[in-house]
Design an enzyme around this catalytic site. Structure first.
Site, short mmCIF file in Angstrom:
data_model
loop_
_atom_site.label_atom_id
_atom_site.label_comp_id
_atom_site.label_asym_id
_atom_site.label_seq_id
_atom_site.Cartn_x
_atom_site.Cartn_y
_atom_site.Cartn_z
N LYS A 94 1.02 -1.17 0.07
CA LYS A 94 0.11 -0.03 -0.01
C LYS A 94 0.92 1.09 0.07
O LYS A 94 0.43 2.25 -0.91
CB LYS A 94 -0.97 0.00 1.23
CG LYS A 94 -1.79 -1.05 1.37
CD LYS A 94 -3.01 -0.72 2.37
CE LYS A 94 -2.48 -0.77 3.85
NZ LYS A 94 -1.86 -2.09 4.41
N ARG A 98 -8.92 0.96 9.46
CA ARG A 98 -8.60 -0.38 9.75
C ARG A 98 -9.60 -1.07 10.62
O ARG A 98 -9.33 -2.23 10.85
CB ARG A 98 -7.20 -0.41 10.38
CG ARG A 98 -6.04 -0.76 9.46
CD ARG A 98 -4.65 -0.32 10.69
NE ARG A 98 -3.78 -0.99 10.02
CZ ARG A 98 -2.60 -0.43 9.69
NH1 ARG A 98 -2.70 0.79 9.26
NH2 ARG A 98 -1.42 -1.40 9.29
N ARG A 144 11.89 -5.79 3.77
CA ARG A 144 11.76 -4.35 3.71
C ARG A 144 12.60 -3.57 4.46
O ARG A 144 12.70 -3.62 5.75
CB ARG A 144 10.28 -4.32 4.21
CG ARG A 144 9.81 -2.81 4.01
CD ARG A 144 8.21 -2.51 3.83
NE ARG A 144 7.47 -2.84 4.85
CZ ARG A 144 6.09 -2.63 5.38
NH1 ARG A 144 5.78 -1.82 4.37
NH2 ARG A 144 5.57 -2.98 6.33
N ARG A 156 11.85 -1.89 9.95
CA ARG A 156 11.09 -1.52 10.88
C ARG A 156 11.12 -2.40 12.05
O ARG A 156 10.88 -3.63 11.49
CB ARG A 156 9.50 -1.32 10.41
CG ARG A 156 9.38 0.13 9.56
CD ARG A 156 7.97 0.24 8.78
NE ARG A 156 7.02 -0.42 9.37
CZ ARG A 156 5.49 -0.22 8.93
NH1 ARG A 156 5.55 0.44 7.64
NH2 ARG A 156 4.65 -0.62 9.75
N ARG A 160 0.49 -8.73 13.19
CA ARG A 160 -0.17 -7.90 12.45
C ARG A 160 -1.15 -8.53 11.57
O ARG A 160 -2.36 -8.10 11.17
CB ARG A 160 0.89 -6.77 11.71
CG ARG A 160 1.47 -5.68 12.70
CD ARG A 160 2.85 -5.41 12.07
NE ARG A 160 2.68 -4.56 11.07
CZ ARG A 160 3.20 -4.05 9.92
NH1 ARG A 160 4.44 -4.81 10.17
NH2 ARG A 160 3.02 -3.30 9.14
P1 AMP Z 1 1.54 0.91 8.77
O1 AMP Z 1 2.67 1.77 8.57
O2 AMP Z 1 -0.02 1.27 8.12
O3 AMP Z 1 1.80 -0.57 8.72
O4 AMP Z 1 0.90 1.05 10.31
C1 AMP Z 1 2.04 0.64 11.41
C2 AMP Z 1 0.95 0.64 12.81
O5 AMP Z 1 0.71 1.92 12.96
C3 AMP Z 1 0.30 -0.33 12.79
O6 AMP Z 1 0.64 -1.66 13.00
C4 AMP Z 1 -0.72 0.24 13.88
O7 AMP Z 1 0.11 -0.10 15.15
C5 AMP Z 1 -0.82 1.72 13.75
N1 AMP Z 1 -1.69 2.18 12.85
C6 AMP Z 1 -1.68 2.58 11.37
N2 AMP Z 1 -2.81 3.07 11.17
C7 AMP Z 1 -3.80 2.75 11.96
C8 AMP Z 1 -5.02 2.61 11.95
N3 AMP Z 1 -5.64 3.23 10.99
N4 AMP Z 1 -5.77 2.11 13.06
C9 AMP Z 1 -5.16 1.84 14.13
N5 AMP Z 1 -3.73 1.61 14.24
C10 AMP Z 1 -2.99 2.30 13.11
#
Ligand code: AMP
Length: 224
Positions: free
Chosen positions: A16, A91, A130, A163, A174
């Site tokens: 994404k 989410r 990654r 990360r 996740r």
């Molecule tokens: P991402 O970079 O989108 O994979 O997000 C990394 C982490 O941020 C996720 O595993 C969640 O802990 C938190 N996070 C990001 N976006 C959301 C969301 N819309 N709702 C809840 N937690 C989020």
């Protein structure tokens, strides 16, 4: 009235972020990644960043009220007036409902939603390689887009890091969270008649070509 809103759905690591950045570069839409916003808050040491940190490191979702406050604050800034691409949001169903209500209240058109489909095994493999630039956020991959110099970002020369939440046990958590809380959004947007799908296992260039084909006509007509 807001401009076009594109939502990229898909499991963590489905591509994404990479696709959202390319789409924004080619359309002028603004990239809004809630994960990036949380990481920015953490590197600045804000209270929001500190509150989110524990959840993120465990691979769990940050509570909806924190996410929604941060998201609506971001999309109310003037640079998003012509439209934006949401990456990593919504989410959960309450997040999706809150967005639907906010857009309706603004008289905005329905968002366009694209699901990037990808198997869990491939996701674990992708996440393991990654790398993300600590300075500019550019994403590379040990196997699919290896850095020209080990550990150094091809774009800005910053330091590439893995990360913490891309380590295999966290990725599995996740994914479990994704299947439990986020996957139902596919049906939610299907019911609204706005869902499209792209095969996320294709080469990134092919995924992008399909994405642009789906999104661009709506941008030109100004309907989304
Ligand atoms: P991402 O970079 O989108 O994979 O997000 C990394 C982490 O941020 C996720 O595993 C969640 O802990 C938190 N996070 C990001 N976006 C959301 C969301 N819309 N709702 C809840 N937690 C989020």
């Amino acid at each position: 009235m807001t401009g076009s809103i594109v939502i990229l759905l898909g499991a963590p690591g489905a591509g994404k972020g990479t696709q959202a950045k390319r789409l924004c570069d080619s359309t002028g839409l603004v990239h809004v990644s809630t994960g990036d916003l949380f990481r920015e808050n953490q590197s600045k040491g804000t209270p929001l960043g500190l509150e989110a940190k524990g959840y993120m490191e465990k691979g769990q979702l940050v509570p909806d009220d924190l996410v929604l406050r941060m998201l609506f604050d971001r999309v109310s800034r003037p640079d998003t007036r012509r439209g934006y691409v949401l990456d990593g949001f919504p989410r959960t169903e309450p997040q999706a409902e809150a967005l639907t209500k906010a857009l309706e209240a603004q008289g905005a058109a329905k968002p366009m939603v694209v699901q990037l489909d990808l198997d869990d095994d491939l996701i674990v493999e992708r996440a393991a390689g990654r790398l993300i630039c600590a300075a500019c956020g550019h994403i590379q991959h040990l196997k699919f887009s290896p850095p020209k110099r080990a550990g150094v970002c091809d774009v800005c020369g910053g330091e590439l890091r893995q990360r913490k939440d891309d380590q295999p046990d966290v990725v599995r958590e996740r994914l479990a969270v994704y299947h439990r809380q986020t996957a139902p959004l596919v049906a939610y947007y299907e019911r609204q008649g706005v869902l499209e799908r792209v095969d996320g296992s294709l080469e990134p260039d092919d995924v992008f070509a399909q994405l642009v084909e789906l999104v661009r006509p709506s941008l030109v007509r100004g309907e989304n």
